[in-house]
Scaffold this motif. Structure first.
Motif, mmCIF file in Angstrom:
data_model
loop_
_atom_site.group_PDB
_atom_site.id
_atom_site.type_symbol
_atom_site.label_atom_id
_atom_site.label_comp_id
_atom_site.label_asym_id
_atom_site.label_seq_id
_atom_site.Cartn_x
_atom_site.Cartn_y
_atom_site.Cartn_z
ATOM 1 N N LYS A 30 44.840 43.718 38.976
ATOM 2 C CA LYS A 30 45.110 42.426 38.340
ATOM 3 C C LYS A 30 44.473 41.281 39.131
ATOM 4 C CE LYS A 30 49.569 43.684 36.317
ATOM 5 N NZ LYS A 30 51.023 43.430 36.394
ATOM 6 N N ALA A 31 44.646 41.318 40.448
ATOM 7 C CA ALA A 31 44.089 40.264 41.299
ATOM 8 C C ALA A 31 42.565 40.271 41.254
ATOM 9 C CB ALA A 31 44.577 40.430 42.732
ATOM 10 N N PRO A 39 34.057 31.346 40.226
ATOM 11 C CA PRO A 39 32.701 31.591 40.726
ATOM 12 C C PRO A 39 32.632 31.917 42.220
ATOM 13 C CG PRO A 39 32.713 29.681 39.288
ATOM 14 C CD PRO A 39 34.149 30.083 39.490
ATOM 15 N N ASN A 40 33.445 31.274 43.028
ATOM 16 C CA ASN A 40 33.398 31.510 44.475
ATOM 17 C C ASN A 40 34.078 32.816 44.887
ATOM 18 O OD1 ASN A 40 32.005 29.129 44.898
ATOM 19 N ND2 ASN A 40 33.869 27.950 45.246
ATOM 20 N N ASP A 41 34.810 33.433 43.973
ATOM 21 C CA ASP A 41 35.547 34.659 44.300
ATOM 22 C C ASP A 41 34.985 35.895 43.608
ATOM 23 O OD1 ASP A 41 37.278 33.166 45.867
ATOM 24 O OD2 ASP A 41 38.725 32.888 44.243
ATOM 25 N N ARG A 42 33.919 35.749 42.854
ATOM 26 C CA ARG A 42 33.408 36.869 42.054
ATOM 27 C C ARG A 42 32.966 38.059 42.892
ATOM 28 N NH1 ARG A 42 30.594 33.182 37.788
ATOM 29 N NH2 ARG A 42 32.376 32.876 36.410
ATOM 30 N N VAL A 43 32.309 37.819 43.988
ATOM 31 C CA VAL A 43 31.848 38.934 44.821
ATOM 32 C C VAL A 43 33.046 39.719 45.353
ATOM 33 C CG1 VAL A 43 30.633 39.583 46.928
ATOM 34 C CG2 VAL A 43 29.659 37.862 45.415
ATOM 35 N N ALA A 44 34.042 39.006 45.857
ATOM 36 C CA ALA A 44 35.238 39.679 46.359
ATOM 37 C C ALA A 44 35.943 40.423 45.228
ATOM 38 C CB ALA A 44 36.186 38.669 46.995
ATOM 39 N N GLY A 45 35.978 39.811 44.057
ATOM 40 C CA GLY A 45 36.603 40.459 42.905
ATOM 41 C C GLY A 45 35.889 41.735 42.505
ATOM 42 N N LEU A 46 34.565 41.701 42.532
ATOM 43 C CA LEU A 46 33.792 42.897 42.196
ATOM 44 C C LEU A 46 33.990 43.999 43.227
ATOM 45 C CD1 LEU A 46 30.502 41.258 40.923
ATOM 46 C CD2 LEU A 46 32.167 42.548 39.559
ATOM 47 N N LEU A 47 34.058 43.644 44.493
ATOM 48 C CA LEU A 47 34.312 44.640 45.538
ATOM 49 C C LEU A 47 35.702 45.253 45.394
ATOM 50 C CD1 LEU A 47 32.661 42.888 48.603
ATOM 51 C CD2 LEU A 47 31.837 44.915 47.378
#
Length: 70
Positions: A30-31, A39-47
């Motif tokens: 979910k997180a 936009p600033n969290d997309r990379v972390a979200g994808l990982l």
């Protein structure tokens, strides 16, 4: 340079924890989905999403699909 024998990568530990705790994996999923919207969290979200996918045994490939001919 010597490697510490007892060292485990963060990613491997993360996968093990998510596999051991289904409720944690659901919340982590979910997180990760929510972070894809920022936009600033997309990379972390994808990982994080990749980690969740690996806990259920999904493998991602960037290779093109091969056509099967009979």
């Amino acid at each position: 340079m010597n490697k510490v024998k007892a060292a485990v990568s963060h990613h491997e530990r993360e996968i093990a924890e998510l596999r051991a705790n289904h409720a944690l994996a659901v919340e982590y999923l979910k997180a990760s989905m929510e972070s894809l919207e920022a936009p600033n969290d997309r990379v972390a979200g994808l990982l994080a999403l990749l980690a969740v996918l690996k806990t259920v045994g999904m493998r991602l490939s960037v290779e093109p699909e091969r056509e099967l001919h009979a």
